[in-house]
Motif scaffolding. Sequence first.
Motif, PDB file in Angstrom:
ATOM      1  N   MET A   1     -15.292  15.056  62.360  1.00  0.00           N
ATOM      2  CA  MET A   1     -14.868  15.035  60.965  1.00  0.00           C
ATOM      3  C   MET A   1     -15.986  14.567  60.042  1.00  0.00           C
ATOM      4  N   LYS A   2     -16.792  13.619  60.538  1.00  0.00           N
ATOM      5  CA  LYS A   2     -17.950  13.193  59.746  1.00  0.00           C
ATOM      6  C   LYS A   2     -18.919  14.353  59.547  1.00  0.00           C
ATOM      7  N   SER A   3     -19.001  15.211  60.583  1.00  0.00           N
ATOM      8  CA  SER A   3     -19.854  16.396  60.473  1.00  0.00           C
ATOM      9  C   SER A   3     -19.373  17.298  59.349  1.00  0.00           C
ATOM     10  N   ASN A   4     -18.051  17.429  59.202  1.00  0.00           N
ATOM     11  CA  ASN A   4     -17.497  18.238  58.116  1.00  0.00           C
ATOM     12  C   ASN A   4     -17.946  17.720  56.762  1.00  0.00           C
ATOM     13  N   VAL A   5     -17.873  16.411  56.575  1.00  0.00           N
ATOM     14  CA  VAL A   5     -18.249  15.835  55.281  1.00  0.00           C
ATOM     15  C   VAL A   5     -19.718  16.092  54.993  1.00  0.00           C
ATOM     16  N   ARG A   6     -20.558  15.907  56.016  1.00  0.00           N
ATOM     17  CA  ARG A   6     -21.994  16.172  55.826  1.00  0.00           C
ATOM     18  C   ARG A   6     -22.236  17.639  55.483  1.00  0.00           C
ATOM     19  N   LYS A   7     -21.513  18.544  56.146  1.00  0.00           N
ATOM     20  CA  LYS A   7     -21.700  19.973  55.888  1.00  0.00           C
ATOM     21  C   LYS A   7     -21.192  20.356  54.503  1.00  0.00           C
ATOM     22  N   LEU A   8     -20.131  19.689  54.050  1.00  0.00           N
ATOM     23  CA  LEU A   8     -19.647  19.951  52.696  1.00  0.00           C
ATOM     24  C   LEU A   8     -20.663  19.484  51.659  1.00  0.00           C
ATOM     25  N   TYR A   9     -21.371  18.400  51.966  1.00  0.00           N
ATOM     26  CA  TYR A   9     -22.479  17.980  51.096  1.00  0.00           C
ATOM     27  C   TYR A   9     -23.542  19.083  51.034  1.00  0.00           C
ATOM     28  N   LEU A  10     -23.905  19.642  52.192  1.00  0.00           N
ATOM     29  CA  LEU A  10     -24.916  20.699  52.232  1.00  0.00           C
ATOM     30  C   LEU A  10     -24.458  21.935  51.471  1.00  0.00           C
ATOM     31  N   ILE A  11     -23.191  22.292  51.646  1.00  0.00           N
ATOM     32  CA  ILE A  11     -22.658  23.463  50.945  1.00  0.00           C
ATOM     33  C   ILE A  11     -22.744  23.269  49.442  1.00  0.00           C
ATOM     34  N   ARG A  12     -22.359  22.084  48.977  1.00  0.00           N
ATOM     35  CA  ARG A  12     -22.445  21.817  47.541  1.00  0.00           C
ATOM     36  C   ARG A  12     -23.888  21.907  47.046  1.00  0.00           C
ATOM     37  N   PHE A  13     -24.819  21.356  47.834  1.00  0.00           N
ATOM     38  CA  PHE A  13     -26.218  21.340  47.415  1.00  0.00           C
ATOM     39  C   PHE A  13     -26.762  22.755  47.251  1.00  0.00           C
ATOM     40  N   TYR A 115     -10.379  16.076  51.928  1.00  0.00           N
ATOM     41  CA  TYR A 115      -9.405  14.980  52.000  1.00  0.00           C
ATOM     42  C   TYR A 115      -8.888  14.811  53.417  1.00  0.00           C
ATOM     43  N   ASP A 116      -8.549  15.912  54.093  1.00  0.00           N
ATOM     44  CA  ASP A 116      -8.014  15.809  55.453  1.00  0.00           C
ATOM     45  C   ASP A 116      -9.079  15.351  56.445  1.00  0.00           C
ATOM     46  N   SER A 117     -10.346  15.693  56.211  1.00  0.00           N
ATOM     47  CA  SER A 117     -11.422  15.193  57.066  1.00  0.00           C
ATOM     48  C   SER A 117     -11.563  13.683  56.920  1.00  0.00           C
ATOM     49  N   LEU A 118     -11.484  13.188  55.673  1.00  0.00           N
ATOM     50  CA  LEU A 118     -11.528  11.747  55.440  1.00  0.00           C
ATOM     51  C   LEU A 118     -10.281  11.064  56.001  1.00  0.00           C
ATOM     52  N   LEU A 119      -9.129  11.717  55.878  1.00  0.00           N
ATOM     53  CA  LEU A 119      -7.881  11.165  56.405  1.00  0.00           C
ATOM     54  C   LEU A 119      -7.953  11.023  57.923  1.00  0.00           C
ATOM     55  N   ALA A 120      -8.550  12.014  58.582  1.00  0.00           N
ATOM     56  CA  ALA A 120      -8.692  11.962  60.046  1.00  0.00           C
ATOM     57  C   ALA A 120      -9.619  10.827  60.474  1.00  0.00           C
ATOM     58  N   GLU A 121     -10.551  10.445  59.598  1.00  0.00           N
ATOM     59  CA  GLU A 121     -11.457   9.333  59.882  1.00  0.00           C
ATOM     60  C   GLU A 121     -10.863   7.984  59.492  1.00  0.00           C
TER      61      GLU A 121
END
Length: 390
Positions: A1-13, A115-121
């Motif tokens: 799930m942490k990987s998802n958050v990092r990848k969402l950062y990359l997608i936004r960038f 949100y669900d990735s953060l919720l899972a963490e």
Amino acid sequence: MKSNVRKLYLIRFFASLIPAYVIERLFWESRGMTIQMVTSTEIIYAVAIVLLEVPSGILADKWSRKQMLLLSACLYAAELLILVFAHTFWHFAAAILLAGVSRSASSGAENALLYDSLLAEGRAENYEKVLGRMNALDLTSALLAALIGGWLAGIFKLELHYWLSIGSVLIVVGVAATLTEVRSDAADEDCAKLAPLDYLRASIRFFRANADVRSIVFTGMVIGSSVSFLYEFWQIYLSRLAVPTAYFGLFSASIMLLGIPGNLLAHRLLSRYGARPLLLAATLLASAGFFYAAFVHHVTSLGAMLLTSLAAGIAEPVASGYVHRRIDSDMRATIDSFQSLGQNAVLAAASFGFGLASARFDVFGGYGFIGALCAGYFIWQVSAARGRIE
């Protein structure tokens, strides 16, 4: 799930690393697009989102948020490719239609997956903080793209900006393909039971039953749709003030810089002042900025426009977090899509007024109309709050 958050950062960038945006209106104008034609494409964009936003949110909840983000990235690349070869209004209209479909595919899915990735963490309480950081990274990337785009504009043909932008979006496609779908077993069971119309009915019931959510969401819609006109037409505004094109990249970078502290501080301001006062203050600040830009045709108007960007930076994570804390996982993308749908419905309606005012008083009149819209909404909200207290 942490990987998802990092990848969402990359997608936004990389989704914001688009050098084409800094010269977009100049490029369109060089291909024969007038302000009225541009506002017509804005209406097409908004209508596409109004029609597709909720169905795409339902599809993200029932099918896959990851796949909707991947689809969005592919359509984004196709949009930019069309613009490279666009020479008529209908070419631009087709590209903007794709942009609307792309935006509707990603809006609810991205926030729901975050949100669900953060919720899972076990970190759901950090949603506004992480979303604010994502928005700040988004703006930082756009700032970098603006500086690069402004520099390139003085050396190369404007088409190069679009080819570089296509390359950045292709990176988004690659990263989106590696995301992990996040969904609890209970949410999967609920999604399997619900028909598409059930999502629609449940969303309507949710907003009917939560007057406070309606108020917060609508305030976010007004601010978000209003600031869109700042981002879309500042190039024309600067050209009317005879600001040299060489400074366009610097101004674009300044807009991004002012949005960053708003996003980064939103979660702290929220804990101190609450969502409603913050959003009303942001509405008042946006109204003042647009009025100043409309009636004071001076370089100081640029400072007022920058403050409007600061207001918008505060508003988005506050409004989004307020909603996501009050909805279940199986409806998350759908409800978020309703919020985006409403914002673009307001944008479509405001585009008519902006277009008419611009046709008569140029871009200054258009900004005056948006200032009046924000001021009228602020007065209405304050009057309604006083009525409830009495």
